[in-house]
Design an enzyme around this catalytic site. Structure first.
Site, short mmCIF file in Angstrom:
data_model
loop_
_atom_site.label_atom_id
_atom_site.label_comp_id
_atom_site.label_asym_id
_atom_site.label_seq_id
_atom_site.Cartn_x
_atom_site.Cartn_y
_atom_site.Cartn_z
N CYS A 154 79.77 62.74 13.60
CA CYS A 154 80.54 62.00 12.19
C CYS A 154 80.58 61.83 11.38
O CYS A 154 81.11 62.67 10.65
CB CYS A 154 80.01 60.12 13.00
SG CYS A 154 80.25 59.59 14.13
N THR A 253 59.68 70.93 29.01
CA THR A 253 60.28 71.49 28.57
C THR A 253 61.15 72.56 29.32
O THR A 253 62.39 72.86 29.32
CB THR A 253 60.75 71.47 27.25
OG1 THR A 253 59.39 72.76 26.74
CG2 THR A 253 60.26 70.61 26.19
N ALA A 329 64.48 75.99 18.85
CA ALA A 329 64.25 74.43 19.08
C ALA A 329 64.79 73.52 17.85
O ALA A 329 64.23 73.70 16.65
CB ALA A 329 63.63 74.03 20.15
N HIS A 342 55.77 77.77 27.16
CA HIS A 342 57.19 78.99 27.16
C HIS A 342 56.88 80.55 27.75
O HIS A 342 57.60 80.79 28.41
CB HIS A 342 56.38 79.11 25.33
CG HIS A 342 57.52 79.94 24.38
ND1 HIS A 342 59.15 79.27 24.72
CD2 HIS A 342 57.79 81.52 24.53
CE1 HIS A 342 59.47 80.46 24.06
NE2 HIS A 342 59.21 81.18 23.98
N ASP A 351 62.11 84.01 22.39
CA ASP A 351 61.81 84.45 21.33
C ASP A 351 60.04 84.51 20.56
O ASP A 351 60.78 85.69 19.70
CB ASP A 351 62.12 82.87 20.33
CG ASP A 351 63.77 82.97 20.28
OD1 ASP A 351 63.86 83.82 19.71
OD2 ASP A 351 64.14 81.87 19.91
N LEU A 395 47.02 79.69 33.13
CA LEU A 395 46.93 80.26 32.08
C LEU A 395 46.10 79.62 31.53
O LEU A 395 46.51 78.23 30.43
CB LEU A 395 48.26 80.35 31.35
CG LEU A 395 48.27 81.30 29.63
CD1 LEU A 395 47.64 81.99 29.59
CD2 LEU A 395 49.50 81.01 29.28
N SER A 1077 95.06 58.47 12.50
CA SER A 1077 94.46 58.30 11.02
C SER A 1077 95.29 56.36 10.91
O SER A 1077 95.10 56.18 8.83
CB SER A 1077 94.61 59.40 10.19
OG SER A 1077 94.60 60.30 10.61
N GLU A 1258 91.34 61.87 10.42
CA GLU A 1258 92.28 62.95 11.22
C GLU A 1258 91.82 64.52 9.51
O GLU A 1258 91.78 65.29 9.50
CB GLU A 1258 92.95 63.34 11.45
CG GLU A 1258 92.94 62.29 12.71
CD GLU A 1258 94.65 62.41 13.30
OE1 GLU A 1258 94.35 62.71 14.27
OE2 GLU A 1258 95.23 61.09 12.72
#
Length: 1327
Positions: A154, A253, A329, A342, A351, A395, A1077, A1258
């Site tokens: 908005c 995630t 992100a 990741h 990335d 890991l 409008s 608008e």
């Protein structure tokens, strides 16, 4: 199934209160728990995938090692409640409330006008609040970072940023040509100070829990899954050996979205609490080891610290990683996601993995059998079994070696937008030279986004060892890369040629970066350099090395002061805060799905077609009914009345016309049960022909929804014979998703008698919902009450479609006898509802060499989808508005709506104008190019100059248009900046600047008088308070605020006496959609009428007691039996259009404006940055400058999205791919122009409207095209320099892909091209 009885207790705190969950379900996320279990509805559901930030909360944890409390933002939709043991959660309710105490963050967001619909506001508050808990005086970079993961549809972000900047040290009514103008929309002196010492303390009990030396493993058992929380490394390894397939979950995630969107199921989860081995940070002489459980935000800080402490030559890899971490992100995800997660996820778009791979990182693994280390190389990333983790291994940490003296490491990425967007392509590149030379000793290149996993170009690198770093090497390296990393034409994600180009463009950037670094190391001056070994980079090529920096937007908003003689209590013309602003910011504003659960309520989920055009052979619901909680399945046979229209069914019968068409609905006891059951409905289809998706195919099949609409004036054929030049061209404009933050939702409550229903729905047109439910159930409208408290964004998408959802839910409610709640997931909403019509336009223009246009013929086709919906109206408005600001005496405008097998497209802010007028302006740009003139000169030459008539014979004065144009030229310093841009372009080959100024004549309203009528109901109570009801709906545009301003002005009573409850068909019947409008215009006149009636009644009493108070007069009126309730009515502006005669007065009035934007593009990647935008808008006498400026800014940013980043992708089978914020990129805070100025034109009036104001909802949308044409201007500069034709087919949005490929060069020329006939593309262009 796990036994729930032997589950441990889950303990965490929410807003300072202890929560003990005795039977926690691992499948329940925090968002569901907050909203449904403990009824904290301030946290909103926006997307369900962590991509919009609407559900942001603050998570606080105590670290027993450092003895510190760590606060971070998180998206509640991705947080499993079982991961929260020992955590403290703060939601927007815990920050502050109107009932208790408003927090400075909430106050400033509201008073700086940073809320409109308010749906995103709680999430914004939580991101800002968390930022301030960590940094009470944030820097611009910290503000940008904090807001980067929150979307707003908005406001345009500028006022939100402004509210946060008030917490930072900062600085400034100006006189404008004798007119008192104001540049402040709020008063900082009203703000309460931020006092960090007053924030809630962290629960001491959680500190004791964290420091408890006798912690034991926790087990949480749900109905289907088990969640283990090991507390030691040995415990973790034992669990992993016992459950080798169980995922380790920290941030959720990656696992979370896979469960929600891909249907994955895991019976066991392992989620280790914090213990040292997995949070290790160890800096040795040779490298840095980082624990796998360190969040990406922590990794970012660790790398930044290492960079500051180590010599530059050792930190090349760390700098490359840090560069990508800044844009990876949003802040919430970076705080939740871990380094280990990741790496192990091995997403093709990762990335970090390409950089870690070339940087020779290694993975430290642990299991009960011991420790071992494996390289993070191409084999690991490709998932090779011999190079992977064993099932029982975890890991533990990642080892990243220091770079060496003669080593260079770089990272590159290009995405649809700067931040929080998955990359189209990314790369990590490393080269090591023999000491003191430019001879390659070692070389590594890895790419993401060009295959199912990160791709290592090992063979190419081996072929280049021993070579000198020079131009010959570059050409050979590009050739090798393109041969080795081959993308098929049908590759997942499409954009194949763009991705190939990016690979070699990135290599070229790397080549230049290394060349620069080598020259520094070899200490060679340009005079003594051996050109064979160390070529000199020309100054004009150096810009290729610079990345665009994201800066915090700033700007000035100017508006005319009210007359100093106006009473202080009269709010008209003042920048009054949105009526619900504080409630938005505290989360106390109630939206449709925030209504508390009703007794015996059931949930509904929809089943949609998976075929684009097919006959339904059978629907088998037996498996669905076998599931627990399923109550019923609603089909077309259950509808007692009308099943929609003949060509637009509510529920499909016999045939489906698009993927996403609603076939039936499941009703169940919970929303989870309903959604699971939809997957068990088996539908058998028989495919039908033809299947049409594109406008081209529709034209070929003569598939149209309605007759052609046409306007013509002059003699166009004769004019074409008497011009100097003729140009023909095409324009393609993609569709646009509304992406209102609040998805479609409805709650239908059947009453116990007389077949009455209460329908609570998020809609712009409650009367239409009422009528549709009435006809569907065959019940009179007087028994159906539709309620709208507020709507979380609409933009046209909640005009027609909510009636469908309301009616289907009503059928379920009547059939089952239970209240029904229907809330669409984001992906279903985007799949089902349709959006802005894609457009294909053709033009033929005849003009003189001076730039004067003598003849113009435009033909437009829009993709309407499978049913008529609003497509005929959109076609009419498109044709009526195509001329924009230009007087062209010989003009032909035609439009047609194509019928295709896609979901029906519908109303959208601007209603055809943003697409159609892009064709007109593209035509102007093409004329300018052919004449060798700047586009602004051609625009100026062809603009309306004096009182005139449009092509449809409506008279108007263009004086405000000319004023807006001239003001915009002046305020933007256009001509000086045009000269500066040209100078910049002469000095830079790989970066180009463009600037454009666009005029606008936007027609407001519906083309029919009956659609401009409005009614209001005003009650005055004996205590003097006033209740106002009207037919408009609060969508975020501040209509309720403006209505109370009108009532306050008319009754001469402060706004504090006034209240608006809701919009209801029971109080104001037969309303018109809040759209076009004119909502504030027409409803304002109705409120004014009601107030004037009441004042007329009160006149004798006031005359009799002129010194009395308002309350005295009201009490006297009551005693004298004078009615204190009045209905106000406005019959509407006259508007009509005769299409046979091609004339009429279809619009009440016009809004005029102009916008100037300047951008800079990167010719090697297609990226752009928005340097500055200046808007001048003719608002006449603004009812509320703060709201009107907000509408202009929000519409502009939404329009900018349409023209630059918002791209819809459809499969060759007609399936919409772009169904989430991950795949569909609306602008974020980092996309706002660095300088964003808005000015309301002073001394402008219109006698037609209430208090001479204008509707601005608008009009700003199209002004976003100034960014598109600035990009086109920059591309034209690049093409001129490369001796390419300046005029090329205009395609919107101007994505990085289109910009890069338009800036053709040696790299675009060298890539292989596929014959389209030899492969099936991933997506198809529907415009």
């Amino acid at each position: 199934m796990p036994s729930v009885s032997n589950s441990d207790e889950l303990i965490f705190f929410v807003n300072g209160r202890k929560v003990i969950e005795k039977s926690p379900d691992p499948e329940v996320n925090l968002l569901f728990y907050l909203r449904k279990k403990i009824r904290l509805t301030g946290t909103k559901y926006g997307c369900g995938g962590g991509g919009c930030g609407a559900c942001t909360v603050m998570v606080s944890r105590y670290d027993p090692k450092s003895k510190k409390i760590h606060h971070y933002p998180a998206t509640a939709c991705l947080v499993p409640i079982c991961s929260l043991h020992g955590a403290a959660i703060t939601t927007v309710e815990g920050v502050g409330s109107i009932r208790k105490r408003i927090h400075p963050v909430q106050e400033r967001l509201a008073k700086c006008h940073g809320t409109q619909c308010g749906f995103c506001s709680p999430g914004m508050v939580m991101s800002i609040y968390t930022l301030l808990r960590n940094h009470p005086e944030p820097t611009p970079d910290q503000i940008t970072e904090a807001l980067g993961g929150n979307l707003c549809r908005c406001t345009g972000y500028r006022p939100i940023v402004e509210s946060v900047k008030t917490f930072s040290p900062r600085s400034p009514c100006v006189v404008f040509r004798g007119v008192q103008m104001c540049t402040k929309l709020y008063d900082e002196d009203e703000f309460q100070p931020l006092d960090p010492s007053q924030e809630p303390i962290f629960p001491p009990e959680l500190i004791r829990m964290a420091e408890d030396p006798d912690k034991r493993r926790l087990t949480f058992r749900g109905p289907r899954t088990t969640w283990f929380v090991p507390v030691t490394l040995e415990d973790l390894l034992e669990l992993k050996a016992s459950y080798p397939k169980a995922p380790l979950v920290m941030g959720n995630t990656s696992v979370g979205p896979s469960i929600k969107f891909k249907g994955e199921f895991h019976p066991v989860f392992i989620s280790p609490l914090r213990f040292p081995e997995l949070h290790l940070v160890k800096n040795t002489e040779n490298g840095l080891t980082i624990g796998a459980c360190c969040s990406l935000a922590q990794v970012k800080d660790i790398l930044a610290e290492s960079i500051s402490e180590l010599p530059e030559e050792k930190t090349q890899t760390y700098r490359a990683l840090l560069k990508h971490l800044r844009s990876l992100a949003g802040q919430q995800i970076r705080n939740m996601a871990t380094l280990g997660g990741h790496v192990i996820s091995r997403h093709c778009y990762s990335d970090l993995n390409p950089i870690l791979s070339v940087g020779k990182a290694a993975l430290n693994l642990l299991s009960e059998e011991g420790a071992r280390q494996i390289p993070l190389d191409g084999s690991f990333l490709a998932g090779s079994a011999s190079a992977d983790l064993k099932p029982e291994e975890i890991l533990a940490s990642v080892y990243i070696p220091h770079s060496r003296k003669w080593e260079f490491v770089s990272a590159f990425r290009q995405a649809q937008c700067h931040h929080n967007a998955l990359p189209d392509v990314n790369a990590g590149m490393r080269v090591l030279f023999s000491e003191g030379t430019d001879t390659i000793e070692d070389l590594s290149i890895a790419f993401g986004g060009v295959g199912p996993a990160t791709v290592s170009a090992h063979r190419s690198c081996q072929q280049l060892l021993g070579r000198h770093w020079n131009a010959l090497l570059l050409d050979e390296a590009c050739r090798h890369l393109l041969e080795e990393v081959s993308l098929p034409g049908s590759a997942l994600g499409g954009k194949v040629e763009f991705k190939r180009t990016l690979m070699v463009s990135f290599l070229f950037k790397f080549y230049l970066e290394v060349l620069q670094g080598l020259r520094r190391k070899l200490k060679l001056s340009s005079e003594s350099a051996d050109s064979q070994r160390s070529p000199v980079i020309a100054d004009r090529f150096l810009s290729a090395l610079e990345d665009f920096q994201v800066t915090l937007p700033q700007g000035v908003q100017t508006y005319q002061r009210v007359d100093p003689r106006q009473p202080l209590q009269d709010p008209v013309g003042r920048p009054i805060m949105h009526l619900s602003g504080l409630k938005h910011a505290t989360g106390e504003a109630t939206f449709c799905d925030d209504i508390p659960r009703v007794d015996e309520e059931l949930f509904m989920a929809l089943v949609t077609s998976t075929r684009a055009h097919a006959r339904i052979i059978s629907i088998d619901s037996s498996e669905a009914f076998a599931l627990p909680g399923v109550v019923d399945v609603i089909t077309a046979e259950d509808i007692p009345g009308a099943n929609g229209a003949d060509d637009d069914k509510l529920l499909a019968v016999d045939e489906v016309l698009c993927v996403g068409q609603i076939i039936c609905a499941v009703v169940a006891e919970t929303d989870v049960q309903a959604k699971r059951a939809t997957e068990k409905i088996k539908i058998t289809y028989e495919d039908l022909e033809p299947v049409i998706f594109t406008i081209e195919d529709a034209i070929k099949h003569n598939s149209f929804l309605c007759p052609e609409k046409k306007l013509e004036q002059g003699n166009i054929e004769e004019a074409f014979e008497n011009v100097d030049q003729i140009v023909e061209g095409e324009v393609h404009v993609g569709g646009q998703e509304h992406f209102y933050m609040e998805t479609q939702r409805a709650l239908v409550i059947p009453k116990t008698e007389d077949q009455e229903l209460d329908v609570y729905v998020s809609t712009q047109d409650p009367a239409h919902v009422q009528k549709t439910v009435s006809s569907t159930l065959n019940i009179p409208s007087n028994k159906i009450t539709c309620h709208v408290k507020r709507v979380g964004g609409g933009f046209g998408g909640k005009v027609g479609r909510p009636a469908v959802f309301g009616a289907i839910a009503a059928v379920g409610a009547v059939k089952t006898g239970h209240p029904i709640r229907l809330v669409l997931d984001r992906e279903d909403d985007m799949l089902i509802t349709g959006g802005r019509h894609p457009l294909f336009g053709k033009y033929k223009v005849g003009f003189m060499n001076s730039g004067r246009i003598k003849a113009l013929d435009i033909e437009c086709y829009i993709n309407g989808g499978c049913t008529l919906d609003d497509s005929e109206l959109v076609t009419e408005f498109l044709v009526l508005k195509l001329e924009n600001a230009y007087k062209i005496r010989n003009l032909r405008l035609r439009g047609r709506a194509c019928m295709t097998n896609l979901p029906s497209n519908t109303a959208f802010r601007g209603f055809g104008f943003p697409q159609g007028t892009l064709v007109t302006e593209s035509c102007i740009t093409a004329v300018a190019a052919k004449c060798g003139l700047p586009p602004e000169k051609v625009r100026e030459k062809n603009m309306y100059k004096t009182i005139d008539k449009t092509i449809y014979k409506q008279a108007f004065s263009p004086e405000p248009l000319i004023r807006c144009w001239n003001e915009c030229l002046d305020k933007s310093s256009f001509h000086a900046r045009r000269t500066q841009a040209e100078e910049f372009n002469r000095k830079n080959y790989w970066k180009k600047r463009g600037i454009a100024i666009i005029p606008m004549k936007f027609s407001v309203g519906f083309a029919a008088t009956s659609y401009h009528q409005a009614a209001a109901l005003v009650h005055i109570y004996t205590d003097g308070s006033v209740l106002v009801a009207h037919g408009g709906n609060e969508l975020g545009q501040g209509i309720h605020t403006k209505m109370l301003q009108v009532a306050s002005h008319e009754l001469k009573v402060p706004m504090s006496y006034m209240h608006i409850c809701e919009t209801s068909t029971a109080t104001v019947p037969n309303t018109i959609a809040t759209a076009a409008s004119v909502g504030a215009d027409v409803n304002g006149r109705a409120v004014q009428n009601a107030c004037q009636i009441l004042l007329k009644r009160l006149e004798p009493i006031v005359k009799k007691n002129p010194d009395g108070t308002w309350r005295d007069w009201i009490e006297a009126a009551f005693e004298q039996r004078i009615s204190l309730s009045a209905t106000g009515y406005f019959r509407g502006y006259k508007a009509f259009m005769d299409w046979e005669k091609q004339e009429g007065d279809p619009f009440p009035y016009y809004v005029y404006g102009a916008a100037c934007s300047e951008v800079e593009i990167d010719c090697l990647t297609g990226a752009h940055k928005k340097i500055r935008t200046d808007i001048v808008m003719d608002a006449c006498c603004s009812l509320n400058p703060a709201i009107d400026v907000g509408q202009i800014e929000g519409a502009f940013i939404q329009g900018m999205g349409l023209y630059t980043t918002e791209e819809l992708h459809y499969s060759p089978e007609g399936v919409l791919y772009s169904r989430s914020p991950e795949e569909y990129k609306i602008p974020s805070v980092t996309d706002v122009p660095q300088q964003f100025n808005v000015s309301l034109l002073p001394n402008s009036e219109t006698p037609l409207t209430i208090y001479s104001s204008k509707g601005l909802g608008e009009s700003g949308m199209f002004l976003g095209s100034s960014v598109f044409f600035a990009i086109a201007d920059a591309v034209a500069a690049a093409r001129r320099e490369r001796d390419l034709a300046e005029d090329f087919t205009a395609q919107s949005p101007a994505t990085p892909e289109r910009v890069r490929m338009a800036c053709a060069d040696r790299f675009t020329d060298m890539i292989p091209r596929d014959d389209p006939k030899t492969f099936k593309p991933w997506s198809i262009p529907i415009a």
